[in-house]
Design a protein around this motif. Structure first.
Motif, PDB file in Angstrom:
ATOM      1  N   GLN A   1      22.005 -12.831   9.729  1.00  0.00           N
ATOM      2  CA  GLN A   1      21.305 -11.662  10.256  1.00  0.00           C
ATOM      3  C   GLN A   1      22.082 -10.433   9.808  1.00  0.00           C
ATOM      4  OE1 GLN A   1      21.426 -11.327  14.539  1.00  0.00           O
ATOM      5  NE2 GLN A   1      19.535 -10.144  14.585  1.00  0.00           N
ATOM      6  N   GLN A   2      21.374  -9.383   9.392  1.00  0.00           N
ATOM      7  CA  GLN A   2      22.024  -8.145   8.962  1.00  0.00           C
ATOM      8  C   GLN A   2      21.512  -6.993   9.811  1.00  0.00           C
ATOM      9  OE1 GLN A   2      24.446  -7.248   6.504  1.00  0.00           O
ATOM     10  NE2 GLN A   2      24.255  -5.363   7.682  1.00  0.00           N
ATOM     11  N   ASP A   3      22.415  -6.341  10.514  1.00  0.00           N
ATOM     12  CA  ASP A   3      22.076  -5.139  11.266  1.00  0.00           C
ATOM     13  C   ASP A   3      21.871  -4.026  10.250  1.00  0.00           C
ATOM     14  OD1 ASP A   3      21.959  -2.877  12.843  1.00  0.00           O
ATOM     15  OD2 ASP A   3      23.816  -3.288  13.919  1.00  0.00           O
ATOM     16  N   THR A   4      20.656  -3.496  10.170  1.00  0.00           N
ATOM     17  CA  THR A   4      20.368  -2.487   9.150  1.00  0.00           C
ATOM     18  C   THR A   4      21.053  -1.158   9.435  1.00  0.00           C
ATOM     19  OG1 THR A   4      18.282  -1.927  10.248  1.00  0.00           O
ATOM     20  CG2 THR A   4      18.191  -3.527   8.435  1.00  0.00           C
ATOM     21  N   ALA A   5      21.523  -0.943  10.661  1.00  0.00           N
ATOM     22  CA  ALA A   5      22.270   0.285  10.962  1.00  0.00           C
ATOM     23  C   ALA A   5      23.519   0.372  10.090  1.00  0.00           C
ATOM     24  CB  ALA A   5      22.641   0.353  12.436  1.00  0.00           C
ATOM     25  N   GLU A   6      24.078  -0.773   9.712  1.00  0.00           N
ATOM     26  CA  GLU A   6      25.264  -0.806   8.849  1.00  0.00           C
ATOM     27  C   GLU A   6      24.942  -0.397   7.414  1.00  0.00           C
ATOM     28  OE1 GLU A   6      26.890  -4.727   9.250  1.00  0.00           O
ATOM     29  OE2 GLU A   6      27.168  -4.503  11.415  1.00  0.00           O
ATOM     30  N   LEU A   7      23.661  -0.373   7.072  1.00  0.00           N
ATOM     31  CA  LEU A   7      23.236  -0.006   5.725  1.00  0.00           C
ATOM     32  C   LEU A   7      22.759   1.448   5.648  1.00  0.00           C
ATOM     33  CD1 LEU A   7      21.183  -3.251   4.956  1.00  0.00           C
ATOM     34  CD2 LEU A   7      23.571  -2.770   4.356  1.00  0.00           C
ATOM     35  N   GLU A   8      22.752   2.118   6.786  1.00  0.00           N
ATOM     36  CA  GLU A   8      22.237   3.487   6.847  1.00  0.00           C
ATOM     37  C   GLU A   8      23.281   4.515   6.422  1.00  0.00           C
ATOM     38  OE1 GLU A   8      20.992   4.096  10.873  1.00  0.00           O
ATOM     39  OE2 GLU A   8      19.534   2.462  10.781  1.00  0.00           O
ATOM     40  N   ARG A   9      22.762   5.675   6.068  1.00  0.00           N
ATOM     41  CA  ARG A   9      23.585   6.858   5.850  1.00  0.00           C
ATOM     42  C   ARG A   9      22.728   8.064   6.206  1.00  0.00           C
ATOM     43  NH1 ARG A   9      25.338   8.120   0.046  1.00  0.00           N
ATOM     44  NH2 ARG A   9      23.248   8.959  -0.016  1.00  0.00           N
ATOM     45  N   GLY A  10      23.164   8.824   7.188  1.00  0.00           N
ATOM     46  CA  GLY A  10      22.397   9.990   7.610  1.00  0.00           C
ATOM     47  C   GLY A  10      21.009   9.594   8.064  1.00  0.00           C
ATOM     48  N   ASN A  11      20.010  10.225   7.485  1.00  0.00           N
ATOM     49  CA  ASN A  11      18.616   9.935   7.827  1.00  0.00           C
ATOM     50  C   ASN A  11      17.976   8.958   6.854  1.00  0.00           C
ATOM     51  OD1 ASN A  11      18.594  11.618  10.069  1.00  0.00           O
ATOM     52  ND2 ASN A  11      18.138  13.412   8.817  1.00  0.00           N
ATOM     53  N   GLY A  12      18.774   8.171   6.170  1.00  0.00           N
ATOM     54  CA  GLY A  12      18.260   7.216   5.201  1.00  0.00           C
ATOM     55  C   GLY A  12      19.198   6.037   5.071  1.00  0.00           C
ATOM     56  N   TYR A  13      19.220   5.452   3.907  1.00  0.00           N
ATOM     57  CA  TYR A  13      20.043   4.286   3.649  1.00  0.00           C
ATOM     58  C   TYR A  13      21.073   4.604   2.578  1.00  0.00           C
ATOM     59  CZ  TYR A  13      17.082   1.625   6.684  1.00  0.00           C
ATOM     60  OH  TYR A  13      16.430   1.162   7.800  1.00  0.00           O
ATOM     61  N   ASN A  14      22.177   3.878   2.623  1.00  0.00           N
ATOM     62  CA  ASN A  14      23.266   4.059   1.681  1.00  0.00           C
ATOM     63  C   ASN A  14      23.012   3.182   0.458  1.00  0.00           C
ATOM     64  OD1 ASN A  14      25.902   3.138   0.461  1.00  0.00           O
ATOM     65  ND2 ASN A  14      26.659   4.742   1.816  1.00  0.00           N
ATOM     66  N   ARG A  15      22.856   3.803  -0.680  1.00  0.00           N
ATOM     67  CA  ARG A  15      22.521   3.095  -1.921  1.00  0.00           C
ATOM     68  C   ARG A  15      23.518   1.982  -2.232  1.00  0.00           C
ATOM     69  NH1 ARG A  15      24.264   4.091  -7.094  1.00  0.00           N
ATOM     70  NH2 ARG A  15      22.881   3.425  -8.750  1.00  0.00           N
ATOM     71  N   ASN A  16      24.806   2.291  -2.182  1.00  0.00           N
ATOM     72  CA  ASN A  16      25.820   1.291  -2.521  1.00  0.00           C
ATOM     73  C   ASN A  16      25.823   0.114  -1.553  1.00  0.00           C
ATOM     74  OD1 ASN A  16      26.610   2.782  -4.750  1.00  0.00           O
ATOM     75  ND2 ASN A  16      28.220   3.858  -3.633  1.00  0.00           N
ATOM     76  N   ARG A  17      25.633   0.380  -0.274  1.00  0.00           N
ATOM     77  CA  ARG A  17      25.596  -0.708   0.716  1.00  0.00           C
ATOM     78  C   ARG A  17      24.349  -1.568   0.523  1.00  0.00           C
ATOM     79  NH1 ARG A  17      26.994   3.020   5.786  1.00  0.00           N
ATOM     80  NH2 ARG A  17      29.100   3.583   5.159  1.00  0.00           N
ATOM     81  N   MET A  18      23.228  -0.931   0.207  1.00  0.00           N
ATOM     82  CA  MET A  18      21.990  -1.684  -0.018  1.00  0.00           C
ATOM     83  C   MET A  18      22.126  -2.586  -1.249  1.00  0.00           C
ATOM     84  SD  MET A  18      19.710  -0.995   2.367  1.00  0.00           S
ATOM     85  CE  MET A  18      18.016  -1.018   1.797  1.00  0.00           C
ATOM     86  N   ILE A  19      22.702  -2.052  -2.318  1.00  0.00           N
ATOM     87  CA  ILE A  19      22.904  -2.846  -3.528  1.00  0.00           C
ATOM     88  C   ILE A  19      23.871  -3.993  -3.261  1.00  0.00           C
ATOM     89  CG2 ILE A  19      23.919  -2.782  -5.851  1.00  0.00           C
ATOM     90  CD1 ILE A  19      22.711   0.081  -6.084  1.00  0.00           C
ATOM     91  N   ALA A  20      24.971  -3.712  -2.568  1.00  0.00           N
ATOM     92  CA  ALA A  20      25.949  -4.762  -2.250  1.00  0.00           C
ATOM     93  C   ALA A  20      25.312  -5.851  -1.386  1.00  0.00           C
ATOM     94  CB  ALA A  20      27.161  -4.157  -1.550  1.00  0.00           C
ATOM     95  N   PHE A  21      24.500  -5.450  -0.426  1.00  0.00           N
ATOM     96  CA  PHE A  21      23.812  -6.424   0.418  1.00  0.00           C
ATOM     97  C   PHE A  21      22.923  -7.332  -0.435  1.00  0.00           C
ATOM     98  CE2 PHE A  21      19.824  -7.485   2.596  1.00  0.00           C
ATOM     99  CZ  PHE A  21      20.311  -8.361   3.547  1.00  0.00           C
ATOM    100  N   ALA A  22      22.121  -6.751  -1.302  1.00  0.00           N
ATOM    101  CA  ALA A  22      21.225  -7.558  -2.142  1.00  0.00           C
ATOM    102  C   ALA A  22      22.017  -8.472  -3.068  1.00  0.00           C
ATOM    103  CB  ALA A  22      20.313  -6.641  -2.965  1.00  0.00           C
ATOM    104  N   ARG A  23      23.049  -7.966  -3.692  1.00  0.00           N
ATOM    105  CA  ARG A  23      23.849  -8.784  -4.622  1.00  0.00           C
ATOM    106  C   ARG A  23      24.583  -9.918  -3.901  1.00  0.00           C
ATOM    107  NH1 ARG A  23      26.347  -4.083  -8.590  1.00  0.00           N
ATOM    108  NH2 ARG A  23      24.387  -3.741  -9.722  1.00  0.00           N
ATOM    109  N   GLN A  24      24.977  -9.657  -2.675  1.00  0.00           N
ATOM    110  CA  GLN A  24      25.674 -10.695  -1.896  1.00  0.00           C
ATOM    111  C   GLN A  24      24.817 -11.945  -1.736  1.00  0.00           C
ATOM    112  OE1 GLN A  24      26.462  -9.304   2.072  1.00  0.00           O
ATOM    113  NE2 GLN A  24      26.966 -11.337   2.847  1.00  0.00           N
ATOM    114  N   TRP A  25      23.504 -11.771  -1.703  1.00  0.00           N
ATOM    115  CA  TRP A  25      22.608 -12.893  -1.439  1.00  0.00           C
ATOM    116  C   TRP A  25      21.897 -13.421  -2.684  1.00  0.00           C
ATOM    117  CZ3 TRP A  25      23.695 -15.309   2.663  1.00  0.00           C
ATOM    118  CH2 TRP A  25      24.259 -14.624   3.717  1.00  0.00           C
ATOM    119  N   ARG A  26      22.239 -12.889  -3.839  1.00  0.00           N
ATOM    120  CA  ARG A  26      21.622 -13.377  -5.076  1.00  0.00           C
ATOM    121  C   ARG A  26      22.037 -14.824  -5.308  1.00  0.00           C
ATOM    122  NH1 ARG A  26      22.255  -9.386  -9.680  1.00  0.00           N
ATOM    123  NH2 ARG A  26      20.847  -8.292  -8.291  1.00  0.00           N
ATOM    124  N   ARG A  27      21.112 -15.620  -5.790  1.00  0.00           N
ATOM    125  CA  ARG A  27      21.391 -17.043  -6.060  1.00  0.00           C
ATOM    126  C   ARG A  27      21.904 -17.208  -7.466  1.00  0.00           C
ATOM    127  NH1 ARG A  27      17.446 -21.042  -3.348  1.00  0.00           N
ATOM    128  NH2 ARG A  27      19.306 -22.184  -3.650  1.00  0.00           N
TER     129      ARG A  27
END
Length: 159
Positions: free
Chosen positions: A133-159
């Motif tokens: 489970q991923q708390d999306t608050a950890e991926l946020e930045r300001g009023n949006g999302y943090n690009r680097n955290r979003m990319i790292a999250f996606a890459r972490q789960w790549r097969r």
């Protein structure tokens, strides 16, 4: 109680304004693009499992609803950020699961840890088994999302 209704009204107004300017979602990335209370998430997941296996991808359940301002912000962010969208596309098939007071999808969602906020991410393996489970608050930045955290999250789960 009055504050609840004010926040709800503001969220709905913001969601409607956002929907008018929102870029289209990537139909290849999303199996279900809307938070549709009429859908059966268990049946949808069965179909997504087959597609995930064929494409060697994981499944990302995004739990939320049309009432959720951050759910709309997430849609807009992924739709308008090509690099993040591409990274998510290399890792996941996204299945949106509706959760609201009229249809909380309790039977389906009871197989996962409880959500503390929305949108909430559940990462599943290609066979549908729960991984994290991923708390999306950890991926946020300001009023949006943090690009680097979003990319790292996606890459972490790549097969």
């Amino acid at each position: 109680m009055r504050a609840f209704w004010v926040v709800l009204a503001f969220s709905l107004l913001g969601a409607n304004a956002s929907a008018q300017t929102r870029p289209p979602l990537d139909r290849g990335l999303y199996y279900i693009q809307d938070y549709d209370a009429a859908r059966d998430p268990a049946a949808d997941l069965s179909r997504v499992v087959e597609r995930a296996r064929q494409n060697n991808l994981r499944i990302l359940l995004v739990v939320g609803g049309d009432w959720c301002a951050w759910c709309h912000i997430l849609d807009d962010y992924i739709a308008s950020n090509a690099i993040v969208r591409e990274e998510f596309g290399h890792s996941f098939i996204i299945l949106k699961v509706n959760m609201n007071q009229r249809n909380p999808n309790e039977a389906f969602l009871s197989r996962f840890p409880p959500s503390s906020g929305y949108p909430d991410f559940f990462v599943l393996d290609a066979d549908g088994s729960f991984l994290a489970q991923q708390d999306t608050a950890e991926l946020e930045r300001g009023n949006g999302y943090n690009r680097n955290r979003m990319i790292a999250f996606a890459r972490q789960w790549r097969r």
